[in-house]
Design an enzyme around this catalytic site. Structure first.
Site, PDB file in Angstrom:
ATOM      1  N   CYS A 286       0.777  -1.301  -0.102  1.00  0.00           N
ATOM      2  CA  CYS A 286       0.162  -0.048   0.077  1.00  0.00           C
ATOM      3  C   CYS A 286       0.772   1.370  -0.030  1.00  0.00           C
ATOM      4  O   CYS A 286       1.332   1.592   1.078  1.00  0.00           O
ATOM      5  CB  CYS A 286      -0.906   0.148   1.100  1.00  0.00           C
TER       6      CYS A 286
ATOM      7  N   CYS B 145      -0.180   4.304   2.218  1.00  0.00           N
ATOM      8  CA  CYS B 145      -0.334   3.796   3.656  1.00  0.00           C
ATOM      9  C   CYS B 145       1.021   4.138   4.366  1.00  0.00           C
ATOM     10  O   CYS B 145       1.409   4.856   5.065  1.00  0.00           O
ATOM     11  CB  CYS B 145      -0.679   2.299   3.933  1.00  0.00           C
ATOM     12  N   ASP B 146       2.156   3.506   3.378  1.00  0.00           N
ATOM     13  CA  ASP B 146       3.356   3.431   3.938  1.00  0.00           C
ATOM     14  C   ASP B 146       4.511   4.407   3.002  1.00  0.00           C
ATOM     15  O   ASP B 146       5.677   4.501   3.288  1.00  0.00           O
ATOM     16  CB  ASP B 146       4.010   2.139   3.710  1.00  0.00           C
TER      17      ASP B 146
END
Length: 300
Positions: free
Chosen positions: A130, A133-134
């Site tokens: 992701c 997300c990261d």
């Protein structure tokens, strides 16, 4: 007794909840994690009618709030099994059992791993599924994205804004994702396409340090990267329900456009269903169809 239990609180499941409630049916939505499904990881949605620009999180939140306002009950519990009682169905979770007249399976899919040695150990240590997300952990660094679909292209575009350099690796010579996004990437000076190639080795100490990429001619190239974002497809989450629904060779639920499965009273909707196009708009369309069919089934 609930009229309709919906397994999955992604766009398909929540849309089904909206349509079922508007038909005055009681609805229980079950999800193992949270609402929204994979769309919450998409930073920009630009192909959904009416909303020219909206984040996946905002979209999911609006659909969730709409379903709740209409009276849908939503519980965050993982569905482990469906039992067919004939006129009713029982959905089993770790916290209890719930009975309904009809069930809609809208479980979507999970990330498909690369299948390279050491991949699992490096998740959270340089490997991610992701980018939104990261991605912030790799600001100003060199990263690679693997895949050729819309998710991979969107991940590469997102990382191009924050990383020093982005390698986009795809096993074919052309992308499956939207051409408009590919053209945006091609115009970026810090994005390099690595086509007809696959990641064949991960080099790491405690964290990922580099990857080896092998092309179709067998040539091996080492890329020094701090992060590797994997977007090589999804695996449908249908296995717990396989005894009651027909699955194809890839694990997708076999159902016609009416979303009915081989078991009366059980329907499927969204990315876990056999279909040609898996987009946000087709997921919500599935939800509307499945709910309408479930209502017809209950009323018949």
């Amino acid at each position: 007794m609930t009229d309709i239990i919906i397994i999955g609180a992604g766009p398909a499941g929540l849309t089904a909840a909206i349509y079922a409630r508007r038909a005055s049916k009681s609805v229980l939505v079950l999800d193992a994690m949270s609402y929204g499904g994979q769309i919450i990881n998409t930073p920009h949605i630009e192909n959904y009618p009416v909303a020219a620009h909206i984040s996946g999180f905002d979209f999911a939140t609006k659909v969730y709030e709409q379903a709740k306002a209409l009276g849908a009950e939503i519980k965050f519990q993982k569905a482990l099994e469906i039992r067919d009682n004939g006129d009713t169905k029982t959905v089993v979770t770790a916290k209890g059992e719930y009975e309904a007249k009809a069930v809609i399976i809208a479980t979507g899919s999970k990330n498909r791993p690369l299948g390279v040695d050491g991949e699992k150990k490096l998740v959270g240590r340089g490997i991610s599924y992701c980018a939104t997300c990261d991605g912030a952990f790799f600001r100003g660094k060199t990263v690679a994205v693997v895949g050729g679909g819309n998710t991979a292209l969107e991940d590469a575009l997102y990382m191009a804004d924050i990383a020093e350099k982005v390698y986009l690796i795809h096993r074919r010579d052309a992308f499956r994702g939207e051409e408009a996004t590919a053209e945006k990437l091609q115009a970026r000076g810090n994005v390099e396409f690595v086509l007809n190639s696959q990641v064949t080795k991960l080099n790491a100490d405690k964290r990922l340090q580099s990857i080896e990429v092998t092309d179709k001619q067998g040539n091996v190239r080492t890329l020094e990267v701090s992060g590797l974002f994997v977007a090589v497809g999804r695996i449908p989450e249908n296995q717990p329900f396989a005894p009651l629904i027909e699955l194809d060779g890839a694990g997708y639920a076999v159902a016609a456009e009416n979303c009915r499965t081989k078991t009366k009273g059980i329907f499927v909707a969204g990315d876990n269903r056999v279909k040609d196009v898996r987009q946000l708009v087709t997921a919500t369309a599935d939800g509307a169809v499945a709910a309408t069919e479930a209502v017809h089934y209950i009323n018949s």
